[in-house]
Scaffold this motif. Structure first.
Motif: not given
Length: 584
Positions: A382, A405, A411
């Motif tokens: 991420h 997602d 996110l």
């Protein structure tokens, strides 16, 4: 930060299976995922925000890793916090071993360059001095970073901060994580000696110097100095070609070139370069401007100089008696800062000692790099500022779910805006990509490469006429494949040099996508050179991926306007519910 306010842009919510606490630290969000494990935003009992890196489950049960992890943490805690994210705590004996470091609320250098382009002169000087200062502190404590890259440089208020120093060694030397033919690092920033055939040769601070030169060149030009279409091709250029430094000039170009010498014995030390930047003669205007904007940077640089010696460590060749890469040293070894407009001094003479020769069999070495690049091809994280950038825990198995997602809020993807404010990615019960004028805009999502073979699905909605939703895959260094979903056609093409060459068109005019209608579910699947595209579960067609040099990279979502648009903007598309699996 002690007021309890959470920085929202770089923090994702905890997932159901995430722990709520580790030791005395309350976990409040996710900052990233990477080679060592998961990185969380956490609070101390006093409410201070910190970053907690929880070790992967497969490493947690490896006694050798725990031993090395403990040793490397102890080393890292000796590094003075001069332009580094300070190591605060660790528990190698916890059921889930973890490391606690200072939380740095700022984007990575990579994110800033990707979104805004090369840095201005003053900002470039600030980054160059900051990273040189950090390396001076790191090397002075007997630690070698081993994985210096733009994603490990955070642009925090006050001064840049270097993260993740030293810990790579615990993973690199652990049998559960790497084989003898693999290495920890990012190919574009690896020194040529790291691709050698001698697996037992120690990594020296000179390798960090080389990485520094590549990082500064990237910050100043927007590209790495040895960039190529694949990790093996990049490695070949590092081994055999001079760096491409177009866009840099004068003393800056000379210093970066000096840091990128093939022979590690010829590279300067971090301390030498720091001295050149802040102590030698009159400071150039850009350096003065960097210090004016960042007084903490000036204080850190001066203090780093005051507590480190100046004995040139590299004058002791790594193979000679008396050299120990594990020893605590008083002198750091290297990194070259950017010095636009600095007085041009004589080029420092080559260091004494053994000269390092390029291997004869470059092709053999490049083949060996492919094994090391496996870690990069499988990396996934991420885009949080404190995330690691190596292989995800336990490897990736066929059919494994990688991303799920909904794209209703931040996110894996996050909101961004083009500086000119003509384009943006934002959340409005979907990931909405907006552009005022014709062109392309890509949203910031998972930053590192995914497996080369994938299946993916995403909901696509075309909001305005002449707007096409675009999905880039196997995308790296602005080269890859693009699937473009328009009202009447779906196009598969190769993206290279800013241009799209269409490989195949899948007509959908008889069932065109209605503007503003409910999302259309677009699926793609690619294994090797075989590609398939689906619409709402029905196969639209297949194609052969023709470019053998495109082997892996990111999955990116964005907008692409029709070339013959009949109207002026704005243009807008929206994405929802993206799911990605490893092919199998």
């Amino acid at each position: 930060m002690v007021d309890g306010t959470l920085p929202g842009e770089r923090t994702a919510p905890l997932r159901p299976r995430d722990p709520k606490s580790l030791g005395d630290y309350q976990l409040v969000g996710r900052l990233g995922e990477g080679g060592m494990g998961t990185v969380y935003l956490a609070k101390t009992a006093a409410g201070v925000l910190v970053a907690v890196k929880m070790v992967r489950a497969d490493l947690a049960h490896d006694d050798e890793f725990r031993r090395r992890f403990r040793s490397e943490v102890n080393r890292a805690r000796q590094v003075p916090p001069f332009c580094t994210a300070e190591v605060l705590d660790a528990d190698p004996d916890h059921e889930h071993p973890y490391l606690v470091v200072e939380y740095v609320d700022g984007p990575t250098l990579a994110e800033v360059v990707e979104e805004r382009g090369p840095l201005t002169s003053a900002n470039l000087h600030g980054v160059a001095i900051g990273v040189a200062t950090a390396l001076t502190a790191i090397h002075g404590a007997g630690v070698i970073h081993r994985d210096l890259k733009p994603r490990n440089v955070l642009l925090a208020p006050g001064s840049p901060k270097v993260i993740d120093f030293g810990i790579a060694r615990a993973m690199e030397a652990t049998s559960a994580n790497t084989r003898t033919d693999q290495m920890v690092g990012t190919v574009a920033y690896m020194a040529p000696e790291r691709f050698g055939t001698d697996a037992d040769a120690p990594v020296t601070p000179a390798a960090d110097v080389f990485a520094w030169g590549s990082v500064v060149a990237y910050a100043g030009t927007g590209r790495t100095p040895f960039s190529a279409d694949s990790p093996p091709a990049t490695a070949a250029r590092i081994l055999t070609q001079p760096p491409r430094l177009d866009g840099l000039s004068g003393p800056l170009r000379d210093l970066v070139a000096h840091a990128l010498e093939k022979d590690p014995a010829n590279r300067p030390s971090a301390r030498e370069l720091l001295d050149l930047l802040v102590s030698s003669g009159e400071r150039p205007a850009a350096t003065a401007a960097a210090f004016a904007d960042q007084p903490d940077l000036k204080a850190a640089a001066v203090e780093a100089q005051s507590v480190t010696g100046y004995a040139p460590l590299l004058s002791i060749p790594p193979g000679m008696v008396g050299y120990d890469e594990n020893s605590i040293v008083t002198v750091p070894i290297s990194e070259a800062p950017t010095m636009v407009g600095a007085p041009a001094g004589p080029k420092p003479p080559p260091r004494a000692g053994r000269r390092w020769a390029l291997p004869v069999g470059v092709a053999v070495l490049v083949a060996a790099v492919v094994a090391g690049a496996v870690m990069l091809a499988l990396s996934l994280r991420h885009p949080g500022g404190d995330g690691d950038g190596a292989t995800p825990g336990g490897g990736i198995t066929p059919g494994q779910a990688l991303i799920d997602d909904g794209l209703r809020s931040q996110l894996f993807w996050r909101p961004t805006t083009m500086p000119s404010e003509t384009a943006s990615c934002s959340f409005d019960d979907a990931l909405v990509v907006h552009r005022e004028i014709e062109g392309t805009y890509r949203c910031s999502g998972p930053l590192d490469a995914m497996p080369a073979d994938l299946r993916a699905e995403v909901g696509v909605r075309l909001v305005t006429k002449d707007s096409c939703a675009a999905i880039w895959f196997r995308f790296q260094d602005y080269v890859g494949y693009q699937l473009r979903i328009c009202e009447r056609n779906v196009y598969l093409g190769v993206h290279r040099d800013g241009k799209i060459k269409v490989l195949k068109t899948f007509p959908i005019a008889d069932a065109r996508i209605q503007l503003g209608a409910a999302p259309t579910r677009i699926g793609i699947s690619y294994t090797g050179d075989y590609f398939e595209v689906f619409r709402d579960g029905t196969l639209l067609g297949s194609a052969t991926l023709t470019d053998k040099k495109i082997t892996g990279g990111q999955v990116v979502l964005g907008i692409f306007t029709e070339r013959d648009a009949a109207r002026k903007g704005p243009y807008e598309v929206a994405f929802t519910d993206v799911k990605i699996w490893a092919a199998g």
